[in-house]
Design an enzyme around this catalytic site. Structure first.
Site, PDB file in Angstrom:
ATOM      1  N   ASP A 155      44.696 -11.430  38.443  1.00 13.86           N
ATOM      2  CA  ASP A 155      45.838 -10.540  38.238  1.00 13.86           C
ATOM      3  C   ASP A 155      45.401  -9.089  38.467  1.00 13.86           C
ATOM      4  O   ASP A 155      44.466  -8.624  37.828  1.00 13.86           O
ATOM      5  CB  ASP A 155      46.359 -10.721  36.803  1.00 13.86           C
ATOM      6  CG  ASP A 155      47.721 -10.096  36.583  1.00 13.86           C
ATOM      7  OD1 ASP A 155      48.200  -9.403  37.486  1.00 13.86           O
ATOM      8  OD2 ASP A 155      48.276 -10.302  35.501  1.00 13.86           O
ATOM      9  N   HIS A 228      56.830 -14.652  42.759  1.00 13.35           N
ATOM     10  CA  HIS A 228      56.637 -13.443  41.936  1.00 13.35           C
ATOM     11  C   HIS A 228      56.131 -12.290  42.802  1.00 13.35           C
ATOM     12  O   HIS A 228      56.626 -11.170  42.719  1.00 13.35           O
ATOM     13  CB  HIS A 228      55.643 -13.757  40.812  1.00 13.35           C
ATOM     14  CG  HIS A 228      55.290 -12.569  39.976  1.00 13.35           C
ATOM     15  ND1 HIS A 228      56.212 -11.904  39.198  1.00 13.35           N
ATOM     16  CD2 HIS A 228      54.112 -11.909  39.792  1.00 13.35           C
ATOM     17  CE1 HIS A 228      55.628 -10.897  38.563  1.00 13.35           C
ATOM     18  NE2 HIS A 228      54.351 -10.877  38.921  1.00 13.35           N
TER      19      HIS A 228
HETATM   20  C1  HEM Z   1      53.877 -12.599  32.419  1.00 11.97           C
HETATM   21  C2  HEM Z   1      53.655 -11.485  32.995  1.00 11.97           C
HETATM   22  C3  HEM Z   1      53.030 -11.382  34.352  1.00 11.97           C
HETATM   23  C4  HEM Z   1      52.014 -12.100  34.908  1.00 11.97           C
HETATM   24  C5  HEM Z   1      51.202 -13.211  34.279  1.00 11.97           C
HETATM   25  C6  HEM Z   1      51.837 -11.588  36.247  1.00 11.97           C
HETATM   26  C7  HEM Z   1      50.898 -12.076  37.136  1.00 11.97           C
HETATM   27  C8  HEM Z   1      50.775 -11.640  38.452  1.00 11.97           C
HETATM   28  C9  HEM Z   1      49.869 -12.204  39.432  1.00 11.97           C
HETATM   29  C10 HEM Z   1      48.889 -13.356  39.160  1.00 11.97           C
HETATM   30  C11 HEM Z   1      50.019 -11.538  40.582  1.00 11.97           C
HETATM   31  C12 HEM Z   1      49.297 -11.790  41.935  1.00 11.97           C
HETATM   32  C13 HEM Z   1      48.012 -11.070  42.034  1.00 11.97           C
HETATM   33  C14 HEM Z   1      48.135  -9.573  42.096  1.00 11.97           C
HETATM   34  O1  HEM Z   1      48.516  -9.023  43.126  1.00 11.97           O
HETATM   35  O2  HEM Z   1      47.877  -8.945  41.091  1.00 11.97           O
HETATM   36  C15 HEM Z   1      51.006 -10.513  40.342  1.00 11.97           C
HETATM   37  C16 HEM Z   1      51.435  -9.596  41.281  1.00 11.97           C
HETATM   38  C17 HEM Z   1      52.272  -8.562  41.002  1.00 11.97           C
HETATM   39  N1  HEM Z   1      52.996  -8.377  39.831  1.00 11.97           N
HETATM   40 FE1  HEM Z   1      52.936  -9.533  38.195  1.00 11.97          FE
HETATM   41  N2  HEM Z   1      52.726 -10.586  36.471  1.00 11.97           N
HETATM   42  C18 HEM Z   1      53.491 -10.425  35.342  1.00 11.97           C
HETATM   43  C19 HEM Z   1      54.511  -9.539  35.147  1.00 11.97           C
HETATM   44  C20 HEM Z   1      54.857  -8.551  36.026  1.00 11.97           C
HETATM   45  C21 HEM Z   1      55.871  -7.551  35.797  1.00 11.97           C
HETATM   46  C22 HEM Z   1      56.729  -7.449  34.534  1.00 11.97           C
HETATM   47  C23 HEM Z   1      55.871  -6.734  36.899  1.00 11.97           C
HETATM   48  C24 HEM Z   1      56.707  -5.521  37.206  1.00 11.97           C
HETATM   49  C25 HEM Z   1      57.756  -5.134  36.528  1.00 11.97           C
HETATM   50  C26 HEM Z   1      54.882  -7.244  37.813  1.00 11.97           C
HETATM   51  C27 HEM Z   1      54.563  -6.668  39.027  1.00 11.97           C
HETATM   52  C28 HEM Z   1      53.692  -7.204  39.947  1.00 11.97           C
HETATM   53  C29 HEM Z   1      53.388  -6.585  41.228  1.00 11.97           C
HETATM   54  C30 HEM Z   1      53.910  -5.242  41.749  1.00 11.97           C
HETATM   55  C31 HEM Z   1      52.520  -7.444  41.911  1.00 11.97           C
HETATM   56  C32 HEM Z   1      51.921  -7.244  43.296  1.00 11.97           C
HETATM   57  C33 HEM Z   1      52.897  -7.714  44.343  1.00 11.97           C
HETATM   58  C34 HEM Z   1      52.325  -7.525  45.754  1.00 11.97           C
HETATM   59  O3  HEM Z   1      51.583  -8.405  46.211  1.00 11.97           O
HETATM   60  O4  HEM Z   1      52.591  -6.480  46.323  1.00 11.97           O
HETATM   61  N3  HEM Z   1      54.291  -8.345  37.272  1.00 11.97           N
HETATM   62  N4  HEM Z   1      51.462 -10.617  39.054  1.00 11.97           N
END
Ligand code: HEM
Length: 319
Positions: A155, A228
């Site tokens: 993450d 996501h």
């Molecule tokens: C349960 C809560 C969450 C989990 C477990 C989670 C997990 C992840 C994971 C595993 C990734 C892919 C790896 C990475 O690029 O970091 C990701 C990408 C991302 N997440 Fe989350 N996330 C959560 C909540 C959120 C929330 C609430 C937001 C924004 C309001 C968010 C925004 C993003 C963004 C901007 C990316 C990158 C997208 C891209 O590839 O450009 N995430 N998240």
């Protein structure tokens, strides 16, 4: 490891807004009592010295502390015009899941390579704040393996780095009083881990949009449900992609059956995170919400502004 070196070349331990992820963090959110403003102001003005005293003893721990101030107390606390976009957290309600707003005037985001150093700074801060604050939420986060969340995925991969990080995170000339500061959005999520672990790895990867082992991006289907990763990719009408910096951390207690992700996003523009939340909770198209939310329940939601260190050090009582 050292604290971040700023553009100006000075090493900052307070308001280190684009500091790298550390092994440990504390997310402390409190409300300020009616009589507490003067005491809180004193503590914030002295914060750099408080942190410096610990950094001097433990220079290798990369200790940083970032303070965020909420819109409810901004005017009475700071004596500085409010940041242009500062407002309360706007709740988002989708057909299946909701992102609630919860109380919070003050955020301390404490990061370090050692848990005891985070603990000690939090202890000192709460001791000096005394009855001026009421703690609303205290979450102790930890690094899990190679920066994985408790769902098992790496993450933070897509976080911007270097000059891109500063451009995505720091307010610029659009709000000169607050240039160099940043908006902060926090949300605490709880996972029903058993249900998630019952999914196949392929099903989990489709939900996230990256492979589980290496974190490599996967393409979505041409139409229908988006991952996501895709729902949180924000592109404006001119084709520019808007990144944020996430300092997410796992937290929990296997003994209590608690497994969570603390979401903390630093952003130059609040609308970017708001749009991410709307795409996650309402869906794109509406109805096709982020399937990650079927395994993640948001239980808090707050917005703050983290001013530059020099703005923090020169807070004064409003006229
Ligand atoms: C349960 C809560 C969450 C989990 C477990 C989670 C997990 C992840 C994971 C595993 C990734 C892919 C790896 C990475 O690029 O970091 C990701 C990408 C991302 N997440 Fe989350 N996330 C959560 C909540 C959120 C929330 C609430 C937001 C924004 C309001 C968010 C925004 C993003 C963004 C901007 C990316 C990158 C997208 C891209 O590839 O450009 N995430 N998240």
């Amino acid at each position: 490891m050292r604290a971040r070196t700023s553009v100006a070349g000075t090493t900052e331990s307070v308001q280190a807004l684009t500091a790298p992820l550390t092994a440990n963090a504390v997310f402390l959110i409190s409300t300020v009592t009616t009589d507490g403003l003067d005491q809180v102001r004193e503590v914030l003005i002295g914060l750099a010295d408080t942190v410096k005293a610990l950094t001097f003893r433990f220079p290798e721990t990369a200790l940083t502390c970032t303070v965020g101030i909420g819109s409810r107390i901004w005017d009475d606390l700071t004596g500085v015009a409010a940041p242009q976009q500062l407002r309360e957290f706007t709740p988002v309600t989708g057909a299946a899941h909701a992102a609630p707003a919860t109380p919070g005037d003050l955020l301390f985001h404490i990061r370090a390579e050692r848990a005891d150093v985070c603990f000690e700074l939090e202890r000192q801060l709460l001791e000096t704040l005394g009855a001026s604050v009421v703690v609303q939420d205290e979450t102790v986060g930890f690094r899990s393996f190679d920066r994985r969340d408790l769902l098992g995925f790496v993450d933070g991969t897509a976080n911007p780095v270097g000059p891109d990080a500063e451009a995505s995170v720091l307010v610029g000339d659009e709000d000169p009083t607050h240039s160099g500061g940043t908006y902060v959005v926090t949300q605490k999520y709880i996972h029903p881990l058993g249900a998630w672990r019952d999914l196949t790895t392929e099903a989990q990867e489709t939900i996230i949009g990256r492979t589980k082992l290496e974190g490599v991006e996967l393409d979505d289907a041409d139409e229908g449900q988006k991952s996501h990763k895709t729902l949180t990719t924000i592109t404006d009408a001119g084709g520019t992609e808007h990144d944020i910096q996430r300092d997410n951390m796992p937290f929990g207690s296997p003994g209590r059956g608690e497994f969570g992700t603390y979401f903390l996003g630093y952003t130059r523009n609040l609308w970017v995170i708001q749009q991410m939340l709307e795409r996650m909770f309402v869906g794109d198209p509406p109805g096709l919400h982020d399937r990650l939310l079927d395994f993640s329940t948001a239980i808090t939601g707050s917005v703050f502004f983290a001013p530059r260190g020099d703005v923090l050090a020169s807070l004064r009582s409003p006229e």
